[in-house]
Design an enzyme around this catalytic site. Sequence first.
Site, PDB file in Angstrom:
ATOM      1  N   SER A 144       3.649 -15.123  12.985  1.00  0.00           N
ATOM      2  CA  SER A 144       3.043 -16.295  12.340  1.00  0.00           C
ATOM      3  C   SER A 144       3.821 -17.526  12.789  1.00  0.00           C
ATOM      4  O   SER A 144       4.960 -17.410  13.239  1.00  0.00           O
ATOM      5  CB  SER A 144       3.168 -16.143  10.821  1.00  0.00           C
ATOM      6  OG  SER A 144       2.907 -17.354  10.161  1.00  0.00           O
ATOM      7  N   TYR A 157       8.190 -14.080   2.962  1.00  0.00           N
ATOM      8  CA  TYR A 157       7.130 -13.988   3.969  1.00  0.00           C
ATOM      9  C   TYR A 157       7.617 -14.583   5.295  1.00  0.00           C
ATOM     10  O   TYR A 157       7.491 -13.954   6.356  1.00  0.00           O
ATOM     11  CB  TYR A 157       5.853 -14.686   3.498  1.00  0.00           C
ATOM     12  CG  TYR A 157       4.765 -14.624   4.548  1.00  0.00           C
ATOM     13  CD1 TYR A 157       4.132 -13.413   4.826  1.00  0.00           C
ATOM     14  CD2 TYR A 157       4.415 -15.746   5.303  1.00  0.00           C
ATOM     15  CE1 TYR A 157       3.166 -13.332   5.821  1.00  0.00           C
ATOM     16  CE2 TYR A 157       3.452 -15.669   6.289  1.00  0.00           C
ATOM     17  CZ  TYR A 157       2.828 -14.463   6.547  1.00  0.00           C
ATOM     18  OH  TYR A 157       1.885 -14.373   7.543  1.00  0.00           O
TER      19      TYR A 157
HETATM   20  N1  LIG Z   1      -4.439 -15.324   7.607  1.00  0.00           N
HETATM   21  C1  LIG Z   1      -3.449 -16.107   7.975  1.00  0.00           C
HETATM   22  O1  LIG Z   1      -3.428 -17.323   7.690  1.00  0.00           O
HETATM   23  C2  LIG Z   1      -2.327 -15.556   8.812  1.00  0.00           C
HETATM   24  C3  LIG Z   1      -1.569 -16.460   9.564  1.00  0.00           C
HETATM   25  C4  LIG Z   1      -0.513 -15.971  10.335  1.00  0.00           C
HETATM   26  C5  LIG Z   1      -0.242 -14.613  10.356  1.00  0.00           C
HETATM   27  N2  LIG Z   1      -0.999 -13.765   9.606  1.00  0.00           N
HETATM   28  C6  LIG Z   1      -0.640 -12.344   9.635  1.00  0.00           C
HETATM   29  O2  LIG Z   1      -1.695 -11.620  10.243  1.00  0.00           O
HETATM   30  C7  LIG Z   1      -1.761 -10.309   9.690  1.00  0.00           C
HETATM   31  C8  LIG Z   1      -3.181 -10.038   9.244  1.00  0.00           C
HETATM   32  O3  LIG Z   1      -3.500 -10.974   8.246  1.00  0.00           O
HETATM   33  P1  LIG Z   1      -4.996 -11.217   7.758  1.00  0.00           P
HETATM   34  O4  LIG Z   1      -5.135 -12.674   7.590  1.00  0.00           O
HETATM   35  O5  LIG Z   1      -5.930 -10.488   8.601  1.00  0.00           O
HETATM   36  O6  LIG Z   1      -4.889 -10.556   6.307  1.00  0.00           O
HETATM   37  P2  LIG Z   1      -6.000  -9.824   5.439  1.00  0.00           P
HETATM   38  O7  LIG Z   1      -7.337 -10.373   5.730  1.00  0.00           O
HETATM   39  O8  LIG Z   1      -5.488  -9.853   4.043  1.00  0.00           O
HETATM   40  O9  LIG Z   1      -5.953  -8.317   6.006  1.00  0.00           O
HETATM   41  C9  LIG Z   1      -4.831  -7.515   5.795  1.00  0.00           C
HETATM   42  C10 LIG Z   1      -5.144  -6.122   6.288  1.00  0.00           C
HETATM   43  O10 LIG Z   1      -4.023  -5.290   5.996  1.00  0.00           O
HETATM   44  C11 LIG Z   1      -4.483  -4.125   5.298  1.00  0.00           C
HETATM   45  N3  LIG Z   1      -3.442  -3.650   4.399  1.00  0.00           N
HETATM   46  C12 LIG Z   1      -2.800  -4.340   3.430  1.00  0.00           C
HETATM   47  N4  LIG Z   1      -1.929  -3.555   2.799  1.00  0.00           N
HETATM   48  C13 LIG Z   1      -2.023  -2.335   3.375  1.00  0.00           C
HETATM   49  C14 LIG Z   1      -1.385  -1.086   3.154  1.00  0.00           C
HETATM   50  N5  LIG Z   1      -0.450  -0.933   2.204  1.00  0.00           N
HETATM   51  N6  LIG Z   1      -1.729  -0.032   3.937  1.00  0.00           N
HETATM   52  C15 LIG Z   1      -2.683  -0.178   4.893  1.00  0.00           C
HETATM   53  N7  LIG Z   1      -3.305  -1.329   5.163  1.00  0.00           N
HETATM   54  C16 LIG Z   1      -2.986  -2.396   4.401  1.00  0.00           C
HETATM   55  C17 LIG Z   1      -5.728  -4.608   4.553  1.00  0.00           C
HETATM   56  O11 LIG Z   1      -6.630  -3.577   4.253  1.00  0.00           O
HETATM   57  P3  LIG Z   1      -6.704  -2.798   2.841  1.00  0.00           P
HETATM   58  O12 LIG Z   1      -6.555  -3.804   1.756  1.00  0.00           O
HETATM   59  O13 LIG Z   1      -8.036  -2.153   2.923  1.00  0.00           O
HETATM   60  O14 LIG Z   1      -5.597  -1.809   2.882  1.00  0.00           O
HETATM   61  C18 LIG Z   1      -6.343  -5.503   5.616  1.00  0.00           C
HETATM   62  O15 LIG Z   1      -7.061  -4.715   6.537  1.00  0.00           O
HETATM   63  C19 LIG Z   1      -0.721 -10.252   8.579  1.00  0.00           C
HETATM   64  O16 LIG Z   1       0.436  -9.641   9.061  1.00  0.00           O
HETATM   65  C20 LIG Z   1      -0.453 -11.711   8.276  1.00  0.00           C
HETATM   66  O17 LIG Z   1       0.838 -11.906   7.805  1.00  0.00           O
HETATM   67  C21 LIG Z   1      -2.042 -14.194   8.842  1.00  0.00           C
END
Ligand SMILES: NC(=O)c1ccc[n+]([C@@H]2O[C@H](COP(=O)([O-])OP(=O)(O)OC[C@H]3O[C@@H](n4cnc5c(N)ncnc54)[C@H](OP(=O)(O)O)[C@@H]3O)[C@@H](O)[C@H]2O)c1
Length: 300
Positions: A144, A157
């Site tokens: 990130s 985080y």
């Molecule tokens: N969105 C942003 O603004 C942003 C920016 C920079 C970096 N990121 C990073 O990008 C990555 C993806 O983020 P995102 O925005 O796609 O988040 P998201 O939409 O909340 O998706 C998170 C994913 O992780 C899975 N997950 C969560 N806990 C889990 C567990 N205990 N076991 C297995 N799967 C699990 C969720 O599925 P289930 O709930 O079905 O398990 C979902 O598929 C993260 O590492 C985040 O820190 C995000």
Amino acid sequence: MTLKQEFRPAVIVVGASRGIGKAIAEVAARDGATVVLVARSPEDLQAVAAAIQKAGGEAFTLALDLTARDAAARLEDFLSEKRLICDVLVNSAGYGLRGGAATLPLDEQLGLIDLNIRVVTELTPRFLPGMVARGRGGVINLGSVASFTPGPFMALYYASKGFVRSFSEALHQEVRRAGVTVTCVAPGPVSTEFLEKSGANRAALFKVLPKLDAKYVAERAWRGFKARRRLVIPGTSAKLAILVSGLLPSAALLPLIGRLQLRGNDPCPCGSGKTFRDCCRAGRSQRHAPSETRARSLPL
Ligand SMILES: NC(=O)c1ccc[n+]([C@@H]2O[C@H](COP(=O)([O-])OP(=O)(O)OC[C@H]3O[C@@H](n4cnc5c(N)ncnc54)[C@H](OP(=O)(O)O)[C@@H]3O)[C@@H](O)[C@H]2O)c1
């Protein structure tokens, strides 16, 4: 034919039920890869797999809580049962927490470390030796922009993403000559459920930064990985934010991030039970400090 030749390469995406992971799985499948979708929600995984299959791709699903102690072993068992090899691992499961470390529930903070750090640390070296032996494939880790600075009121985080970036960049160097790529993707805010769930979308910082589309981030990530890049920073605003945070001294940067991340009506990070507006932001931190604490504090 040896047993090994029967195995087929696959892209394993953890955190594939929605958000950036889902988008990366879709891009990889469009590119001809067999994908294995891993997350906790079976219905969501099935929906992603169905869409991929409808578009002519091949997708398997595995509903798994990655924080379970046997999760990595179960993933390996699933792959060998399906005669698949982890050619590319995408670590996209992760969550964030906004608030003071003194006030956020400890179990949620430890859970964040477990998912954002321990799971990445366990899965990556588990599949890396096979990639090195085969001289191909690699790992895409979701970092990130937060990985470039400490982040008051999202401290864990930011620290977890700092770990992911440092770990990934070092591994990139270690395995690149073996024909294996480790790419860290470092986006700014992306329009996914992450922003709502982490509370980040209520912070001024995430309101001022433009939000990227998950598909855009996924395409950049996949293209950057295939180009064997160490670091992919999708979007101009993320690059600018990183540049500015690198130029500002910590004495100016940390209060700025803190102010942009905690709102007046949030619980005060000192744990007084008052709102931030009515407590520390108003400069009353000493007034509510228990007298015992005051008596024990020594001038250093
Ligand atoms: N969105 C942003 O603004 C942003 C920016 C920079 C970096 N990121 C990073 O990008 C990555 C993806 O983020 P995102 O925005 O796609 O988040 P998201 O939409 O909340 O998706 C998170 C994913 O992780 C899975 N997950 C969560 N806990 C889990 C567990 N205990 N076991 C297995 N799967 C699990 C969720 O599925 P289930 O709930 O079905 O398990 C979902 O598929 C993260 O590492 C985040 O820190 C995000």
